[in-house]
Design a protein around this motif. Structure first.
Motif, PDB file in Angstrom:
ATOM      1  N   UNK A   3      29.027  72.954  79.849  1.00  0.00           N
ATOM      2  CA  UNK A   3      30.044  72.412  78.957  1.00  0.00           C
ATOM      3  C   UNK A   3      29.417  71.482  77.934  1.00  0.00           C
ATOM      4  N   UNK A   4      28.473  70.623  78.361  1.00  0.00           N
ATOM      5  CA  UNK A   4      27.832  69.694  77.445  1.00  0.00           C
ATOM      6  C   UNK A   4      27.038  70.446  76.389  1.00  0.00           C
ATOM      7  N   UNK A   5      26.340  71.499  76.797  1.00  0.00           N
ATOM      8  CA  UNK A   5      25.556  72.264  75.826  1.00  0.00           C
ATOM      9  C   UNK A   5      26.455  72.951  74.806  1.00  0.00           C
ATOM     10  N   UNK A 235      38.223  57.781  72.049  1.00  0.00           N
ATOM     11  CA  UNK A 235      37.846  59.079  71.477  1.00  0.00           C
ATOM     12  C   UNK A 235      36.350  59.102  71.190  1.00  0.00           C
ATOM     13  N   UNK A 236      35.848  58.032  70.564  1.00  0.00           N
ATOM     14  CA  UNK A 236      34.423  57.966  70.266  1.00  0.00           C
ATOM     15  C   UNK A 236      33.573  58.000  71.524  1.00  0.00           C
ATOM     16  N   UNK A 237      34.021  57.286  72.552  1.00  0.00           N
ATOM     17  CA  UNK A 237      33.261  57.251  73.799  1.00  0.00           C
ATOM     18  C   UNK A 237      33.238  58.619  74.473  1.00  0.00           C
ATOM     19  N   UNK A 242      29.771  63.378  75.560  1.00  0.00           N
ATOM     20  CA  UNK A 242      29.850  64.836  75.590  1.00  0.00           C
ATOM     21  C   UNK A 242      30.920  65.335  76.563  1.00  0.00           C
ATOM     22  N   UNK A 243      31.972  64.539  76.716  1.00  0.00           N
ATOM     23  CA  UNK A 243      33.094  64.975  77.547  1.00  0.00           C
ATOM     24  C   UNK A 243      34.030  65.891  76.773  1.00  0.00           C
ATOM     25  N   UNK A 244      34.151  65.656  75.468  1.00  0.00           N
ATOM     26  CA  UNK A 244      35.009  66.493  74.628  1.00  0.00           C
ATOM     27  C   UNK A 244      34.194  67.001  73.437  1.00  0.00           C
ATOM     28  N   UNK A 245      34.532  68.192  72.935  1.00  0.00           N
ATOM     29  CA  UNK A 245      33.849  68.709  71.745  1.00  0.00           C
ATOM     30  C   UNK A 245      34.377  68.045  70.476  1.00  0.00           C
TER      31      UNK A 245
END
Length: 292
Positions: A3-5, A235-237, A242-245
């Motif tokens: 997911x992170x990639x 949102x920035x965090x 890399x939790x959200x795209x």
């Protein structure tokens, strides 16, 4: 990990110009340094004859080739075999664990046309911010305190009761981010429909301060840029962790505007430039944070 990639790949597509470029691996021997112009984000077009004397002049592309050199200190970006520097004159060196970032920064310079485009070096800007500003302990402390002020009145913690279009968008984009932060940092995060009553506890704020204090200068620079762009600490965090795209971060930041659009419609092309600019900045932040 997958997911992170995938999030990073999506960030690359958002932050890089839609141009083709060819880069060559650089040599490892010491090279004569070149302090590049500090006005990286100058106007894309040359100044006109009228009212131009007091403006920052446009920067003409003065290099032919861009390459990446692997040195002991990290990767250097070379313009005609001369390494670029920050506005304060420090050598730009990208950590060995971030080779993709080095090539993306090089791609920004290779994609320039006759003149440097406005805001066309977002990754270079982030790297420079990390080196010139956020390597200083007092500056880091000030920046973290400033960013945590966004947490106190974070937009993703304000959940309206109407109109229904806004309620649905907030549930779709805000709630997952809040739930993630609560779980990851073991904190209580208050949510409310009353913007004047929205405040977060000192305990939650301090835990987030400690978490962000461990960020590298580059990751903190990415967080700073993402928070300032999204107008939301959480949102920035979530983005730099890399939790959200990038697209999810942008949609969360624009939930209220998108609800208004659903209700009243929009003028054609009215917000296209703002939308693209936001995604470019958030994409650069995600790319810089990956592996930092």
């Amino acid at each position: 990990m997958f997911r992170e990639r995938s999030h990073v790949l999506g960030a690359v597509m958002q932050c890089m110009p839609l141009t083709q470029f060819t880069l060559r691996a650089g040599a490892k021997q010491p090279l004569r340094s070149l302090r590049t112009c500090t006005a990286w984000e100058a106007a894309a077009q040359p100044p006109t004859d009228t009212a131009s004397k007091h403006k920052t002049p446009a920067i003409r592309r003065f290099w032919r080739n861009v390459s990446v050199a692997e040195q002991q200190s990290g990767y250097q970006i070379l313009l005609d075999k001369r390494p670029i520097k920050t506005p304060d004159g420090h050598l730009i060196s990208i950590a060995m664990q971030q080779p993709a970032l080095a090539w993306l920064v090089a791609g920004e310079w290779e994609s320039q046309k006759e003149f440097l485009g406005p805001h066309s070096l977002p990754l270079t800007s982030l790297v420079s911010r990390a080196i010139d500003g956020l390597s200083n302990p007092s500056t880091r402390t000030d920046v973290i305190s400033k960013l945590l002020k966004y947490f106190q009145t974070d937009s993703v913690c304000l959940h309206d009761e109407y109109p229904q279009a806004l309620v649905e968008l907030q549930q779709r984009h805000y709630t997952p981010i809040v739930d993630w932060a609560r779980s990851k940092y073991s904190i209580d995060i208050a949510t409310t429909s009353n913007m004047f009553a929205l405040r977060q506890s000192a305990e939650a704020t301090e835990k987030l301060r400690q978490a962000v204090a461990d960020f590298s200068p580059l990751k903190l620079a990415a967080l700073e840029r993402a928070v300032m762009t999204a107008k939301s600490f959480l949102i920035g965090l979530a983005l730099v962790e890399l939790h959200i795209p990038v697209e999810d971060a942008a949609l969360a930041a624009q939930a209220e505007a998108n609800a208004q659009t659903q209700l009243w419609g929009e003028l054609e092309n009215a917000h296209d430039l703002d939308n693209a600019a936001m995604r470019q900045i958030l994409g650069a932040s995600a790319c810089a944070a990956a592996g930092a």
